[in-house]
Design an enzyme around this catalytic site. Structure first.
Site, PDB file in Angstrom:
ATOM      1  N   CYS A 163       0.798  -1.225   0.000  1.00 29.74           N
ATOM      2  CA  CYS A 163       0.000   0.000   0.000  1.00 29.74           C
ATOM      3  C   CYS A 163       0.832   1.278   0.000  1.00 29.74           C
ATOM      4  O   CYS A 163       0.275   2.375  -0.040  1.00 29.74           O
ATOM      5  CB  CYS A 163      -0.945  -0.008   1.189  1.00 29.74           C
ATOM      6  SG  CYS A 163      -2.028  -1.466   1.184  1.00 29.74           S
ATOM      7  N   HIS A 302      -2.124   7.745   6.512  1.00 31.86           N
ATOM      8  CA  HIS A 302      -2.402   6.464   5.861  1.00 31.86           C
ATOM      9  C   HIS A 302      -3.803   6.008   6.274  1.00 31.86           C
ATOM     10  O   HIS A 302      -4.577   5.539   5.438  1.00 31.86           O
ATOM     11  CB  HIS A 302      -1.348   5.439   6.248  1.00 31.86           C
ATOM     12  CG  HIS A 302      -1.455   4.161   5.493  1.00 31.86           C
ATOM     13  ND1 HIS A 302      -1.418   4.106   4.123  1.00 31.86           N
ATOM     14  CD2 HIS A 302      -1.596   2.873   5.910  1.00 31.86           C
ATOM     15  CE1 HIS A 302      -1.534   2.849   3.730  1.00 31.86           C
ATOM     16  NE2 HIS A 302      -1.651   2.083   4.792  1.00 31.86           N
ATOM     17  N   GLU A 313      -0.278   4.857  13.878  1.00 26.67           N
ATOM     18  CA  GLU A 313       0.046   6.083  13.153  1.00 26.67           C
ATOM     19  C   GLU A 313      -0.127   7.306  14.041  1.00 26.67           C
ATOM     20  O   GLU A 313       0.676   8.237  13.990  1.00 26.67           O
ATOM     21  CB  GLU A 313      -0.810   6.209  11.896  1.00 26.67           C
ATOM     22  CG  GLU A 313      -0.403   7.368  11.015  1.00 26.67           C
ATOM     23  CD  GLU A 313      -1.067   7.375   9.647  1.00 26.67           C
ATOM     24  OE1 GLU A 313      -0.633   8.156   8.785  1.00 26.67           O
ATOM     25  OE2 GLU A 313      -2.025   6.595   9.437  1.00 26.67           O
ATOM     26  N   LYS A 334      -9.214   8.167   2.973  1.00 24.98           N
ATOM     27  CA  LYS A 334      -9.755   6.828   2.735  1.00 24.98           C
ATOM     28  C   LYS A 334     -11.176   6.718   3.280  1.00 24.98           C
ATOM     29  O   LYS A 334     -11.894   5.778   2.929  1.00 24.98           O
ATOM     30  CB  LYS A 334      -8.857   5.760   3.363  1.00 24.98           C
ATOM     31  CG  LYS A 334      -7.516   5.586   2.661  1.00 24.98           C
ATOM     32  CD  LYS A 334      -6.699   4.457   3.295  1.00 24.98           C
ATOM     33  CE  LYS A 334      -5.365   4.268   2.595  1.00 24.98           C
ATOM     34  NZ  LYS A 334      -4.409   5.373   2.844  1.00 24.98           N
ATOM     35  N   HIS A 339      -9.756   2.247   0.300  1.00 22.94           N
ATOM     36  CA  HIS A 339      -8.316   1.991   0.247  1.00 22.94           C
ATOM     37  C   HIS A 339      -7.946   1.455  -1.133  1.00 22.94           C
ATOM     38  O   HIS A 339      -8.262   0.319  -1.484  1.00 22.94           O
ATOM     39  CB  HIS A 339      -7.926   0.994   1.337  1.00 22.94           C
ATOM     40  CG  HIS A 339      -6.454   0.895   1.578  1.00 22.94           C
ATOM     41  ND1 HIS A 339      -5.520   1.477   0.744  1.00 22.94           N
ATOM     42  CD2 HIS A 339      -5.736   0.276   2.561  1.00 22.94           C
ATOM     43  CE1 HIS A 339      -4.311   1.222   1.200  1.00 22.94           C
ATOM     44  NE2 HIS A 339      -4.421   0.508   2.304  1.00 22.94           N
ATOM     45  N   PHE A 399       2.112  -3.554   3.920  1.00 23.21           N
ATOM     46  CA  PHE A 399       2.463  -4.862   4.475  1.00 23.21           C
ATOM     47  C   PHE A 399       3.931  -5.162   4.165  1.00 23.21           C
ATOM     48  O   PHE A 399       4.425  -4.873   3.070  1.00 23.21           O
ATOM     49  CB  PHE A 399       1.592  -5.956   3.861  1.00 23.21           C
ATOM     50  CG  PHE A 399       0.169  -5.983   4.345  1.00 23.21           C
ATOM     51  CD1 PHE A 399      -0.228  -5.269   5.460  1.00 23.21           C
ATOM     52  CD2 PHE A 399      -0.779  -6.750   3.690  1.00 23.21           C
ATOM     53  CE1 PHE A 399      -1.544  -5.298   5.911  1.00 23.21           C
ATOM     54  CE2 PHE A 399      -2.099  -6.803   4.126  1.00 23.21           C
ATOM     55  CZ  PHE A 399      -2.478  -6.078   5.229  1.00 23.21           C
TER      56      PHE A 399
END
Length: 415
Positions: A163, A302, A313, A334, A339, A399
């Site tokens: 991502c 994010h 975060e 998002k 996403h 990831f």
């Protein structure tokens, strides 16, 4: 070192098929969550996604013959890249094609092609697998196809960091221009993998939002959040060396001034609880920009709406900015786009640039319930006017522990 500016932008998203319509939806606080079309994921309890509906390659100038040889993620990249190049007003002309690069990321690549060709293999045998299977599914083909279309022969590669792929692509293109290897670049990310198999994978690991109310599905930083809505799309920037842009009197949307890239080295899917890698990425991006932490006014987070990501975060922002964190506007777009995986960082970079250009900070929509672990200013009241905004950063985490932060400055002429 050379300055790097943005002179063109393009985007396809669930809430807008170009940058103006995307930005209008963001400012209006509209999300793109609709019931899944083309297949059912009801047995998983998933009924919504953020798809691009009714996309016709021919309507965007991609001939049917060519479209059949492209996975959807490449089609999206081609269209968004065309928008960015046209928006920039750049014409290759007599210039050296080896001075223009293409860097396009994708977290997954041609996932739908892999699935459909595998089904064909099982049903009809290996002889029926398409001769275009490999070039359609590999994650670098969007970059290759965009370069072929425009004749750009400079650095050309794909970033594949889940991502954070789109953000890494922009960061690497920025560095190539800053250090003088090229003068211009198309950079961004593209993704199109809303599919039964991919959704099953994300669902089974607990990443996807579950529920029947679309207004409560992707709710970053909300105490009732339970995952993200899978989305698709593409975002592209045309990056250009400042003096090169000035010589051709190009419109400048903003300046990219810093890039931080780190790895958690912790876990294949979970962010490091300490937030150390994300902290360092933000610090590196701001440091390279030559600005101070207190100069940053907005962070496009994010913000995936998963429990771990949002808490980690938030913790990382506090560690990176100290007391300044309480003064920062932090939002997750998002909550509107869903996403877009490998395209997310690129689309969110565009939204940072628009925020700086227009003096408007995007909101986090549909926030209702506080989480004590997420206690920053998430801009939950709607789009916020911010005429004094001069610097914004965008976070993208993937990831594998990949972290990318981009630092943008409002363009105000000569330094």
């Amino acid at each position: 070192m050379k300055r790097v500016v943005i002179t063109g932008m393009g985007a396809l998203s669930p809430i807008g098929m170009d940058v103006p319509s995307l930005w209008e939806s963001i400012c209006q606080g509209r999300h793109g969550f609709t019931k899944i079309e083309g297949f059912s994921a009801a047995e998983m309890g998933i009924t919504y996604s953020a798809q691009i509906h009714g996309f016709d390659p021919a309507a965007y100038g991609i001939p049917k013959k060519e479209a059949r040889r492209m996975d959807a993620y490449t089609q999206y990249a081609v269209v968004a890249a065309r928008q960015a190049v046209e928006n920039s007003g750049y014409l290759l002309g007599e210039e050296d094609p080896y001075r223009v690069g293409v860097v396009i990321g994708s977290g997954v690549g041609g996932f739908n092609t892999i699935r459909t060709e595998h089904e064909k293999f099982l049903e009809k045998g290996p002889g029926r697998v398409s001769v275009f299977f490999v070039p359609m599914m590999i994650a670098n083909m969007a970059a290759g196809t965009v370069a072929i279309e425009h004749g750009f022969k400079g650095v050309n590669f794909a970033t594949v960091t889940a991502c954070s792929s789109g953000a890494h692509a922009i960061g690497e293109a920025f560095r190539a221009i800053k250090h003088g290897y090229i003068d211009c670049a198309v950079a961004g990310g593209s993704e199109a993998c809303i599919d039964q198999l991919s959704m099953a994978g994300f669902h089974n690991m607990g990443a996807l939002a579950r529920g029947e109310d679309p207004d409560r599905l992707s709710i970053p930083f909300d105490g009732e959040r339970n995952g993200f809505v899978m989305a698709e799309g593409a975002g592209m920037l045309f990056l250009e060396e400042y003096e090169h842009a000035k010589r051709r009197d190009a419109h400048i949307f903003g300046e990219i001034a810093g890039y931080g890239a780190t790895g958690d080295a912790y876990h294949i899917t979970s962010p490091a609880p300490s937030g150390e890698g994300a902290v360092k990425a933000m610090q590196l991006a701001v440091e390279e920009s030559g600005l101070r932490a207190e100069d940053v006014g907005y962070i496009n987070a994010h913000g995936t709406a998963t429990v771990l990501n949002d808490q980690c975060e938030t913790r990382a922002i506090k560690l990176a900015f100290g007391e300044q964190a309480k003064k920062l506007a932090v939002s997750s777009t998002k909550s509107m786009t869903g996403h877009m995986l490998g395209a997310a960082g690129a689309v969110e970079a565009i939204l940072c640039l628009k925020a700086l250009e227009e003096g408007i900070i995007p909101p986090t929509i549909n926030y209702r319930t506080a989480d004590p672990e997420c206690d920053l200013d998430y801009v939950t009241e709607g789009a916020r006017k911010a005429p004094s905004l001069r610097c914004a950063i965008s976070n993208a985490f993937g990831f594998g522990g990949h972290n990318a932060t981009l630092c943008f400055k409002k363009y105000e002429g000569e330094a």
